[in-house]
Write an enzyme that holds these catalytic residues in place. Structure first.
Site, PDB file in Angstrom:
ATOM      1  N   ASP A   1     -18.094  36.565  85.277  1.00 33.62           N
ATOM      2  CA  ASP A   1     -16.672  37.116  84.512  1.00 33.62           C
ATOM      3  C   ASP A   1     -17.313  38.237  83.620  1.00 33.62           C
ATOM      4  O   ASP A   1     -18.282  38.079  82.815  1.00 33.62           O
ATOM      5  CB  ASP A   1     -16.063  35.945  83.593  1.00 33.62           C
ATOM      6  CG  ASP A   1     -15.578  34.867  84.121  1.00 33.62           C
ATOM      7  OD1 ASP A   1     -15.226  34.917  85.318  1.00 33.62           O
ATOM      8  OD2 ASP A   1     -15.704  33.714  83.603  1.00 33.62           O
TER       9      ASP A   1
ATOM     10  N   GLU B   1     -12.210  34.899  75.130  1.00 26.87           N
ATOM     11  CA  GLU B   1     -12.764  34.882  76.316  1.00 26.87           C
ATOM     12  C   GLU B   1     -14.076  35.833  76.136  1.00 26.87           C
ATOM     13  O   GLU B   1     -14.901  35.765  76.627  1.00 26.87           O
ATOM     14  CB  GLU B   1     -12.074  35.653  77.377  1.00 26.87           C
ATOM     15  CG  GLU B   1     -10.696  34.934  77.813  1.00 26.87           C
ATOM     16  CD  GLU B   1     -11.302  34.046  78.844  1.00 26.87           C
ATOM     17  OE1 GLU B   1     -12.255  34.106  79.194  1.00 26.87           O
ATOM     18  OE2 GLU B   1     -10.264  33.058  79.281  1.00 26.87           O
TER      19      GLU B   1
END
Ligand SMILES: *[C@@H]1O[C@H](CO)[C@@H](O)[C@H](O)[C@H]1NC(C)=O
Length: 150
Positions: free
Chosen positions: A75, A59
């Site tokens: 994000d 991520e």
């Protein structure tokens, strides 16, 4: 190196030490393993610390200041927490802000708040499926290399 350059260097190091929480940080794999073990991630929602380290690797590459556009939302941070549902960044319409926090708090070197919110996300999903980085790269794989030697 000239004296003024040396002085500036010391000053920057000093500011870095004096202002914890404002600096970005790239975790080493084993630092992250230890931090997650210390926060009870082993067995949490039926997953392992290796699952989480793999998730973070894919991520954010362990970088606390990571930000990525995700269509109309963004994000944030080491767990890439989304502004549509979990935090408020002031530019995502209809944000639910379920973790009651500013997204910018997920970008500093203090990941206590990131951890609390990531656990809430995982608890509500009863697993790690909200994270594509985990689903696409970690789910069902042999993840022993993520915790080996730590
Ligand atoms: C996972 O990989 C490690 C190292 O590559 C290996 O030693 C271990 O036996 C594997 N575990 C399983 C369950 O396949």
């Amino acid at each position: 190196m000239g004296k003024s350059v040396l002085f500036t260097g010391f000053l920057l190091v000093f500011l870095g030490l004096a202002l914890p929480g404002t600096q970005a940080k790239v975790f080493s794999r084993c630092d992250l393993v230890k931090t997650l073990r210390g926060h009870g991630f082993e067995g949490f929602v039926g997953k392992t610390v290796a699952d989480w380290v793999c998730l973070v690797k894919h991520e954010s590459s362990y970088n606390t200041k990571a930000v990525n556009n995700n269509g109309p939302s963004r994000d944030y941070g080491i767990f890439q927490i989304n502004s549509k549902y979990w935090c408020e960044d002031g530019k995502t319409s209809g944000s639910k802000n379920a973790c009651h926090i500013s997204c910018s708090k997920f970008q500093d070197d203090n990941i206590e708040d990131d951890i609390q919110c990531a656990k809430k996300i995982a608890r509500e999903a009863n697993g790690l499926t909200p994270w594509y980085g985990w689903r696409d790269n970690c789910k069902g794989k042999n993840l022993s290399s993520y915790v080996n030697g730590c």
